[in-house]
Motif scaffolding. Sequence first.
Motif, PDB file in Angstrom:
ATOM      1  N   LEU A  41       3.355   5.382  -6.183  1.00 31.69           N
ATOM      2  CA  LEU A  41       3.123   5.262  -7.629  1.00 31.69           C
ATOM      3  C   LEU A  41       1.949   6.126  -8.098  1.00 31.69           C
ATOM      4  CD1 LEU A  41       3.607   1.410  -8.098  1.00 31.69           C
ATOM      5  CD2 LEU A  41       5.143   3.236  -8.857  1.00 31.69           C
ATOM      6  N   LEU A  42       1.009   6.401  -7.185  1.00 29.85           N
ATOM      7  CA  LEU A  42      -0.199   7.138  -7.563  1.00 29.85           C
ATOM      8  C   LEU A  42       0.116   8.501  -8.177  1.00 29.85           C
ATOM      9  CD1 LEU A  42      -3.219   6.494  -7.452  1.00 29.85           C
ATOM     10  CD2 LEU A  42      -3.342   7.792  -5.322  1.00 29.85           C
ATOM     11  N   PRO A  43       0.975   9.339  -7.557  1.00 31.38           N
ATOM     12  CA  PRO A  43       1.283  10.629  -8.204  1.00 31.38           C
ATOM     13  C   PRO A  43       2.303  10.507  -9.336  1.00 31.38           C
ATOM     14  CG  PRO A  43       2.469  10.448  -6.131  1.00 31.38           C
ATOM     15  CD  PRO A  43       1.592   9.244  -6.223  1.00 31.38           C
ATOM     16  N   MET A  44       3.043   9.393  -9.364  1.00 35.83           N
ATOM     17  CA  MET A  44       4.087   9.268 -10.373  1.00 35.83           C
ATOM     18  C   MET A  44       3.508   9.302 -11.795  1.00 35.83           C
ATOM     19  SD  MET A  44       6.713   6.129 -11.164  1.00 35.83           S
ATOM     20  CE  MET A  44       5.504   5.265 -12.185  1.00 35.83           C
ATOM     21  N   ASN A  49       0.829  -1.215   0.000  1.00 32.93           N
ATOM     22  CA  ASN A  49       0.000   0.000   0.000  1.00 32.93           C
ATOM     23  C   ASN A  49       0.857   1.257   0.000  1.00 32.93           C
ATOM     24  OD1 ASN A  49      -2.293  -1.562   0.028  1.00 32.93           O
ATOM     25  ND2 ASN A  49      -2.723  -1.295   2.200  1.00 32.93           N
ATOM     26  N   GLN A  50       1.982   1.203   0.708  1.00 34.01           N
ATOM     27  CA  GLN A  50       2.881   2.360   0.745  1.00 34.01           C
ATOM     28  C   GLN A  50       3.520   2.592  -0.625  1.00 34.01           C
ATOM     29  OE1 GLN A  50       5.315   0.914   3.914  1.00 34.01           O
ATOM     30  NE2 GLN A  50       4.100   1.877   5.527  1.00 34.01           N
ATOM     31  N   LEU A  51       3.948   1.509  -1.272  1.00 32.04           N
ATOM     32  CA  LEU A  51       4.522   1.637  -2.618  1.00 32.04           C
ATOM     33  C   LEU A  51       3.479   2.149  -3.611  1.00 32.04           C
ATOM     34  CD1 LEU A  51       6.573  -1.700  -2.758  1.00 32.04           C
ATOM     35  CD2 LEU A  51       7.492   0.611  -2.497  1.00 32.04           C
ATOM     36  N   GLU A  52       2.239   1.681  -3.436  1.00 36.43           N
ATOM     37  CA  GLU A  52       1.154   2.112  -4.314  1.00 36.43           C
ATOM     38  C   GLU A  52       0.883   3.606  -4.135  1.00 36.43           C
ATOM     39  OE1 GLU A  52      -2.585  -0.504  -5.881  1.00 36.43           O
ATOM     40  OE2 GLU A  52      -2.439  -0.148  -3.727  1.00 36.43           O
ATOM     41  N   PHE A 102       7.446  -2.637  -6.463  1.00 40.08           N
ATOM     42  CA  PHE A 102       6.020  -2.914  -6.228  1.00 40.08           C
ATOM     43  C   PHE A 102       5.612  -4.249  -6.856  1.00 40.08           C
ATOM     44  CE2 PHE A 102       1.688  -2.766  -7.958  1.00 40.08           C
ATOM     45  CZ  PHE A 102       0.954  -2.617  -6.795  1.00 40.08           C
ATOM     46  N   GLU A 103       6.010  -4.470  -8.091  1.00 39.14           N
ATOM     47  CA  GLU A 103       5.625  -5.704  -8.791  1.00 39.14           C
ATOM     48  C   GLU A 103       6.239  -6.939  -8.134  1.00 39.14           C
ATOM     49  OE1 GLU A 103       6.780  -4.973 -12.803  1.00 39.14           O
ATOM     50  OE2 GLU A 103       5.173  -3.516 -13.179  1.00 39.14           O
ATOM     51  N   ILE A 140       1.678  17.890  -3.060  1.00 40.84           N
ATOM     52  CA  ILE A 140       1.540  16.452  -3.327  1.00 40.84           C
ATOM     53  C   ILE A 140       2.475  15.640  -2.434  1.00 40.84           C
ATOM     54  CG2 ILE A 140       1.940  14.633  -5.058  1.00 40.84           C
ATOM     55  CD1 ILE A 140       1.109  16.700  -7.192  1.00 40.84           C
ATOM     56  N   SER A 141       3.735  16.071  -2.342  1.00 46.12           N
ATOM     57  CA  SER A 141       4.746  15.278  -1.629  1.00 46.12           C
ATOM     58  C   SER A 141       4.535  15.249  -0.125  1.00 46.12           C
ATOM     59  CB  SER A 141       6.156  15.813  -1.940  1.00 46.12           C
ATOM     60  OG  SER A 141       6.303  17.129  -1.440  1.00 46.12           O
ATOM     61  N   GLU A 142       3.796  16.208   0.402  1.00 43.78           N
ATOM     62  CA  GLU A 142       3.563  16.236   1.856  1.00 43.78           C
ATOM     63  C   GLU A 142       2.237  15.604   2.254  1.00 43.78           C
ATOM     64  OE1 GLU A 142       3.915  20.271   3.073  1.00 43.78           O
ATOM     65  OE2 GLU A 142       6.118  20.325   2.865  1.00 43.78           O
ATOM     66  N   ASN A 143       1.428  15.183   1.288  1.00 40.49           N
ATOM     67  CA  ASN A 143       0.092  14.670   1.616  1.00 40.49           C
ATOM     68  C   ASN A 143      -0.269  13.422   0.814  1.00 40.49           C
ATOM     69  OD1 ASN A 143      -1.182  16.878   3.460  1.00 40.49           O
ATOM     70  ND2 ASN A 143      -0.204  18.006   1.788  1.00 40.49           N
ATOM     71  N   LEU A 144       0.632  12.460   0.792  1.00 40.18           N
ATOM     72  CA  LEU A 144       0.338  11.197   0.129  1.00 40.18           C
ATOM     73  C   LEU A 144      -0.550  10.342   1.033  1.00 40.18           C
ATOM     74  CD1 LEU A 144       3.829  10.333  -1.391  1.00 40.18           C
ATOM     75  CD2 LEU A 144       1.852  11.311  -2.548  1.00 40.18           C
ATOM     76  N   LYS A 145      -1.542   9.702   0.439  1.00 40.34           N
ATOM     77  CA  LYS A 145      -2.510   8.911   1.200  1.00 40.34           C
ATOM     78  C   LYS A 145      -2.182   7.422   1.090  1.00 40.34           C
ATOM     79  CE  LYS A 145      -4.975  12.548   2.258  1.00 40.34           C
ATOM     80  NZ  LYS A 145      -5.026  13.057   3.641  1.00 40.34           N
ATOM     81  N   VAL A 146      -1.967   6.793   2.233  1.00 41.96           N
ATOM     82  CA  VAL A 146      -1.692   5.356   2.271  1.00 41.96           C
ATOM     83  C   VAL A 146      -2.932   4.628   2.763  1.00 41.96           C
ATOM     84  CG1 VAL A 146      -0.286   3.530   3.293  1.00 41.96           C
ATOM     85  CG2 VAL A 146       0.759   5.730   2.729  1.00 41.96           C
TER      86      VAL A 146
END
Length: 855
Positions: free
Chosen positions: A108-111, A102-105, A141-142, A205-211
């Motif tokens: 990847l979400l903003p990437m 979930n953390q890796l995902e 991730f994979e 974006i970098s300060e508010n990533l949602k896990v």
Amino acid sequence: MAYVLFRLTQERHFLDFNYNTDGYEGDGAEDGKSQDGSETLPYIDESPTVSPQLCTPRGPDGEMVSPTPPESLLQGGGIEKGLEMKKLVLSGFLASEEIYINQLEALLLPMRPLKATATTSQPALTVKQVETIFYKIQDIFEIHKEFYDALLPNIRHWDEKVTVGHLFQKLASQLGVYKAFVDNYKVALETAEKCSQANSQFQEISENLKVKGPKDSKDCTSTVTMEALLYKPIDRVTRSTLVLHDLLKHTPKDHPDFPLLQDALRISQNFLSSINEEIDPRRTAVTTPKGEARQLVKDGFLAEVSESSRKLRHVFLFTDLLLCAKMKKTSAGRHQQYECKWYIPLAGLTFQTLEESDSCHSIQVLPEHEIEEMKIKISLLKSEIQKEKKAPKGQNRVERLRKKMNEQESWLLLHSPTIPFRLHNKHGKSYLFLLSSDYERSEWRESIQKLQKKDLQACVLSSVELQVLTSSCFKLRTVHNIPVTSNKDDEETPGLYGFLHVIVHSAKGFEESANLYCTLEVDSYGYFVSKAKTRVFRDTTEPQWNEEFEIELEGSQFLRILCYEKCYDKSMLNKDDNEIVDKIMGKGQVQLDPQTVQSKNWHMDVIEMNGIKVEFSMKFTSRDLSLKRTPSKKQSGVFGVKINVVTKRERSKVPYIVRQCIEEVEKRGIDEVGIYRISGVATDIQALKTAFDTNTKDILVMLSDMDINAIAGTLKLYFRELPEPLLTDRLYPAFMEGISLSDPAAKENCMMHLLRSLPDPNLMTFLTLLEHLKRVAEKEPLNKMSLHNLATVFGPTLLRPSESESTKGLNITSASDIWSHDVMAQVQVLLYYLQHPPISFAELKRNTLYFSTDV
């Protein structure tokens, strides 16, 4: 150990300087006369962490687990138990894998949108910046998604034939992806920081990533920074290595998984070793003359002979220099600091030979009887402290005795070492340290020589640079306290007391025939002492000693074995300065695990040292006894009666005596200094015991009039006299296994399952007591009772082994006899639950636990 290699975020504290390289080496200020014996502050880990939004009681690693191990885990030892412990470890790791994915995902979400907009007219980041920041995240991730999907069905359909070793072997074989990630890690952080400063949209974006939380966590999400998430892969490799250790521990050697797990562990450890030289942020201080990161390799307290007197110094070995420091005295409230006494660049450091040192320092060695007399004084002080702790109003005297013991232990630590370790710089100045063990001297010498094999350049530090480096020592040090009892937590009693029987059998792995012997060392009073020596086995590559030794242990935790080649060259003999001229062929150390050595049977083991294997056996004979308990058929009263009988009779969830004593302590004793540690008057405790046993109507009046320490003592006596400890005989082995697990998720999984396995009256009473002790500890500034103190008092009472056959018929003659060898583990079990977030009865009875996402 390898897991310390990855606290990479300390690299934020790089201090870059340009150094002169003319080879000058200067000394520090003139030496002061005061001994460095001050207490030090704990190490502060500045690694980034996730700030979770808690849903329900949570553990330390963000894992959600649904453990339903069968009853066989709780019934004792054997292969079945090992495999069930293995399942617990795997269940915890699987849950942590879900969090990790979930953390890796979340990364990847903003990437993807950032990469898509990189080619537009108004990009937040360039394509190169996106690729740098998110380098290898998709691949990692994979890899872990595939691993998770393959492991999950094995846990769901568990049986003793399930194999998972091939999955871990494949995971380890893909560590090359992590190597690429690690190599890019620092650049990724720097790029992300620059982009945040230049672009407010990316900063947001970098300060508010949602896990996302685990599947069953009811959409519990946490907000995490990109910096914290980029650290997760760094932490993950070491986590996997710890899990492999635990899995091997609980996998039978004849199980198909064992060789596969061994191979996976070997690959993981080789990977960690391969990058050891490249990255160790905990050690990073400043840059070297070549522009490389200066790293701390080793540090410790050594006794230096200076101006014909001994002084305790903290010595720091960096990648290009050796620095000798002392702790500066600071005013109240200020951080403690180090003062540099001297330093030597490794490029100009040599070890003095015996001939060179003859005209140097003469070593003043105290007579052995003075050392032994001081040990006796310290032992008597320890006994006196224990006695005073039980006396009413004895706390002030305890503090005075502790101070005196600190002085005597520091004196012993300073005056007992006799083995010289001489250093020389290219300007002709020499330095002398005294060590208690040839093991330490060999370690220091080998560490320095290994660094000197590199292309080192001489350096001279300006006063500012030296001050910066010395200041960094406080944060970088790995040894925080002088190893004396008074620097340990209150009432902590580590180590074994008694006799260790050791048989040194044989050794193999020597390339050439030699005259070989071994010495045995154990730790005592803060330093190691040589206790035994085998005969010399002449001209052989496979010595067969088969010699047995009885070694007295005084709070010992480790056994060391050193293998020497005997020197018969007469020109090297007749030196009277304690210098050992025999060559060390190998050395190794084992921890004296109470559960391993406390047995009627011999425990055989092998120490591997530089390709040499020494085979030995050991068993331990204790001076201590567990608390003796006599099975009771008593049904009336409350003392000595089974807890379920009492609660059923009272129609209560928690015995009345427990509730009333807790209520009275919280009403008027929670601020009392030493509450639960200082004993009450015995006659008062007996009067209260009689009153509770006979259900006297005046109990509440008695409680309100009685000395609070007597009430606290009555509560302790109730738990002590239970016919079975509160945490039960049946679960005792499993508690000991659970608390020893390395992986936090597996430990959480196991420890919570064990609580659920308690009978309801035991569990409700334990949870009630747990919350009470936490409230007592909240008043530590007033009552001086920390969680550790309380765990030390109650742990061996609530959780103790049943009386073994080996202790039957022995007499308990002193207070120290009631301490079993498992006492430290018992304390740690209770401390684990005391430090855990609130645990509710209802939550425990559910199949699913939710833990924090803070790994």
